[in-house]
Design an enzyme around this catalytic site. Structure first.
Site, PDB file in Angstrom:
ATOM      1  CD  GLU A  98      11.231  -4.227  -1.220  1.00  0.00           C
ATOM      2  OE1 GLU A  98      11.640  -4.326  -0.031  1.00  0.00           O
ATOM      3  OE2 GLU A  98      10.375  -3.415  -1.577  1.00  0.00           O
ATOM      4  CG  LEU A  99      10.645 -10.387   1.696  1.00  0.00           C
ATOM      5  CD1 LEU A  99      11.093 -11.736   2.260  1.00  0.00           C
ATOM      6  CD2 LEU A  99       9.162 -10.403   1.369  1.00  0.00           C
TER       7      LEU A  99
ATOM      8  NE  ARG B 102      10.122  -2.021  -6.616  1.00  0.00           N
ATOM      9  CZ  ARG B 102      10.806  -1.544  -5.590  1.00  0.00           C
ATOM     10  NH1 ARG B 102      11.505  -0.436  -5.728  1.00  0.00           N
ATOM     11  NH2 ARG B 102      10.792  -2.169  -4.420  1.00  0.00           N
TER      12      ARG B 102
ATOM     13  CD  GLU C 108      10.217  -2.331   7.692  1.00  0.00           C
ATOM     14  OE1 GLU C 108      10.657  -1.807   6.655  1.00  0.00           O
ATOM     15  OE2 GLU C 108       9.616  -3.416   7.701  1.00  0.00           O
TER      16      GLU C 108
ATOM     17  CE  LYS D  81      -5.395  -8.459  -2.546  1.00  0.00           C
ATOM     18  NZ  LYS D  81      -5.119  -7.442  -1.495  1.00  0.00           N
ATOM     19  N   PRO D  82      -3.705  -5.778  -6.133  1.00  0.00           N
ATOM     20  CG  PRO D  82      -4.791  -4.126  -7.330  1.00  0.00           C
ATOM     21  CD  PRO D  82      -4.862  -5.580  -7.005  1.00  0.00           C
TER      22      PRO D  82
ATOM     23  CD1 TRP E 125      -0.116  -1.370   3.222  1.00  0.00           C
ATOM     24  CD2 TRP E 125       0.518   0.766   3.314  1.00  0.00           C
ATOM     25  NE1 TRP E 125       0.633  -1.202   4.369  1.00  0.00           N
ATOM     26  CE2 TRP E 125       1.026   0.101   4.454  1.00  0.00           C
ATOM     27  CE3 TRP E 125       0.778   2.135   3.161  1.00  0.00           C
ATOM     28  CZ2 TRP E 125       1.785   0.742   5.417  1.00  0.00           C
ATOM     29  CZ3 TRP E 125       1.551   2.779   4.117  1.00  0.00           C
ATOM     30  CH2 TRP E 125       2.037   2.092   5.241  1.00  0.00           C
TER      31      TRP E 125
ATOM     32  N   GLY F  45       6.407  -6.736   0.565  1.00  0.00           N
ATOM     33  CA  GLY F  45       5.677  -6.642   1.825  1.00  0.00           C
ATOM     34  C   GLY F  45       6.521  -7.150   2.976  1.00  0.00           C
TER      35      GLY F  45
ATOM     36  NE  ARG G 142      11.285   8.612  -1.513  1.00  0.00           N
ATOM     37  CZ  ARG G 142      11.407   7.337  -1.872  1.00  0.00           C
ATOM     38  NH1 ARG G 142      11.979   6.477  -1.052  1.00  0.00           N
ATOM     39  NH2 ARG G 142      10.986   6.920  -3.055  1.00  0.00           N
TER      40      ARG G 142
ATOM     41  CB  CYS H 241      10.998  -1.604   2.787  1.00  0.00           C
ATOM     42  SG  CYS H 241      11.153  -1.259   1.027  1.00  0.00           S
TER      43      CYS H 241
END
Length: 492
Positions: free
Chosen positions: A264-265, A173, A395, A188-189, A164, A242, A292, A298
């Site tokens: 991409e985690l 990308r 995180e 799947k957005p 999101w 995610g 930003r 991430c």
């Protein structure tokens, strides 16, 4: 603060966005005509209702992608390139609409949304250029008995799950290199921010993309639509951006059919400021790396690791800038910090600040929910962060600038690498030799040396350790969607 209601122009843009599923080139309702709400996090207001796809819809979307695969793979590279180029041109023409929709559904300041449109659009342009540069090789084998042909072929139908926080760039990308390579896809957005993707896919349709090449299934339940697609033996590639926890589950599911995966985690980015750093540059870079996207990235600097000799001055300079930041609805002029995505994000920010202070940190500014109708959290600076604070291992995904100190280079490296993640790091030093040592010593897939923002469509994006596998962007990005075939042709 009381957030302003949507004006007529904002409503007009939203009304032009298709809100159905996009399957085999047709916009349609979900099975059963169910919908779910999309909300503006600055106001809590429902701004759209989107089709709530089901497992049956997911299968239909994959059916369409499979049916279109052979024809799209056989489409000349130049034709694929020109469609991507037209899509890039249309994104430039619709930039203000895309930026506004992004701000309304995600909350980031409109200036940052415009920046994402520029960044996200570049993947279309970059991969339009890469589509015609897919190469193999040809040569005689060492024994002299035959010629070897090494060729590249599209991997086949792909499934994309996007997050999101960057709703345009994370879609472009993945979709752009797949299209360039000759792969069809189902996307799947995210449930929280689907509108930007829907608007973008309508742009692809306008650019002349053939039916079934890209299909979209929105849903309030990611699992219900993802599981049947991933389990289907016709799928050949899965790409997800995610959390690491979800990524591990998806990798396990993908293993059943030995799918190609790109993951991409999560990240826990260290930002190291050495005693010889240019402080003006370090402050600018650190603020960009932290705030930003309201810290919801991430790549956001999570642990600010500063040499003890300059920590006090560095923190004071940052705090001065942070106190001047304006919190508000992203569409309002002069806003630097928009709302966090939802109430859970606010609660997490509060918990992390409380934990840090309880373990001895100094709250310099912020540290609390900002007043308003939406999910706002004040930009925060924390000094003297303890090494056992939760921020050091978790995180943040919020506007919290947390500073801890070090004495030696070895200590800085040890603290920076003390995490299971390895997405990105930032280093500020005027010592070239030290900068080169950090490239070798820091365990991350990317690094910013004396700079706080490094993402670029022409560069490979990705991490090591539990931050993922594979790369997006750059010359490496298209390789994720290509399969290598070796053929031997005898010479006699």
């Amino acid at each position: 603060m009381k957030a302003a209601e949507m004006n007529k122009a904002e409503k007009a843009v939203l009304e032009r966005i298709p809100t159905g599923l996009f399957i085999a080139g047709r916009w349609q309702d979900a099975t059963g005509a169910a919908t779910f709400d999309v909300r503006d996090p600055a106001t809590g207001e429902t701004i759209a209702r989107v089709a709530d796809g089901t497992a049956a819809d997911a299968t239909s979307a994959l059916d369409a992608a499979v049916a279109a695969q052979e024809g799209w793979a056989a489409t000349p590279a130049r034709t694929r390139s020109e469609i991507l180029r037209r899509a890039w041109e249309l994104v430039q023409q619709r930039a203000e609409d895309l930026a506004l929709v992004m701000t309304l559904e995600m909350g980031k300041p409109i200036a940052e949304s415009r920046g994402e449109v520029a960044y996200g659009g570049e993947f279309l342009r970059w991969f339009s250029e890469e589509a015609v540069r897919i190469q193999g090789r040809y040569g005689q084998n060492p024994e002299g008995t035959g010629n070897m042909i090494v060729s590249q072929h599209p991997v086949g139908p792909c499934f994309f799950i996007t997050p999101w926080n960057f709703p345009l760039a994370m879609a472009t990308r993945k979709i752009a290199p797949a299209l360039a390579a000759g792969c069809t896809s189902v996307i799947k957005p995210p449930q929280l921010t689907p509108l930007t993707t829907l608007l973008f896919v309508s742009i692809l349709e306008e650019a002349g993309l053939p039916k079934g090449v890209v299909n979209v299934v929105t849903s309030s339940s990611s699992r219900s639509v993802s599981e049947p697609i991933i389990a289907d033996p016709r799928l050949r590639k899965l790409s997800f951006t995610g959390s690491t926890g979800v990524g591990k589950q998806l990798i396990a599911q993908a293993s059943e059919n030995v799918l190609r995966v790109s993951m991409e985690l999560g990240g826990n980015a260290p930002l190291v400021v050495f005693e010889d750093a240019d402080l003006d540059r370090a402050v600018d870079g650190a603020i960009a790396a932290k705030f930003r996207n309201i810290g919801q990235a991430c790549t956001a600097a999570n642990r600010i690791i500063v040499h003890e000799d300059i920590a006090e001055e560095f923190t004071a300079r940052v705090a001065e800038r942070v106190r001047a930041m304006t919190v508000g609805r992203g569409t309002d002029a002069g806003v630097n910090i928009g709302p966090l995505i939802d109430e859970d994000a606010v609660a997490k920010a509060e918990r992390l600040v409380d934990d840090a202070v309880a373990k001895g940190a100094t709250l310099v500014c912020g540290g609390h929910r900002a007043q308003g109708d939406g999910t706002f959290f004040a930009p925060t600076v924390i000094a003297d962060l303890s090494r056992d604070a939760e921020i050091m291992s978790e995180e943040i995904f919020g506007p919290i600038f947390a500073v801890t100190t070090f004495r030696t280079e070895d200590e800085a490296v040890e603290v920076a690498n003390d995490t299971e993640y390895g997405l990105i790091s930032y280093v500020f030093t005027e010592n070239l030799a030290r900068g080169n040592r950090m490239i070798d010593r820091l365990e991350t897939g990317m690094m910013g040396l004396n700079v706080g923002v490094i993402s670029n469509a022409a560069a490979p994006f990705g991490g090591v350790k539990q931050s993922g596998v594979g790369r997006e962007g750059g010359a490496e990005g298209i390789g994720e969607y290509l399969s290598t075939k070796y053929t031997l042709v005898p010479t006699s």
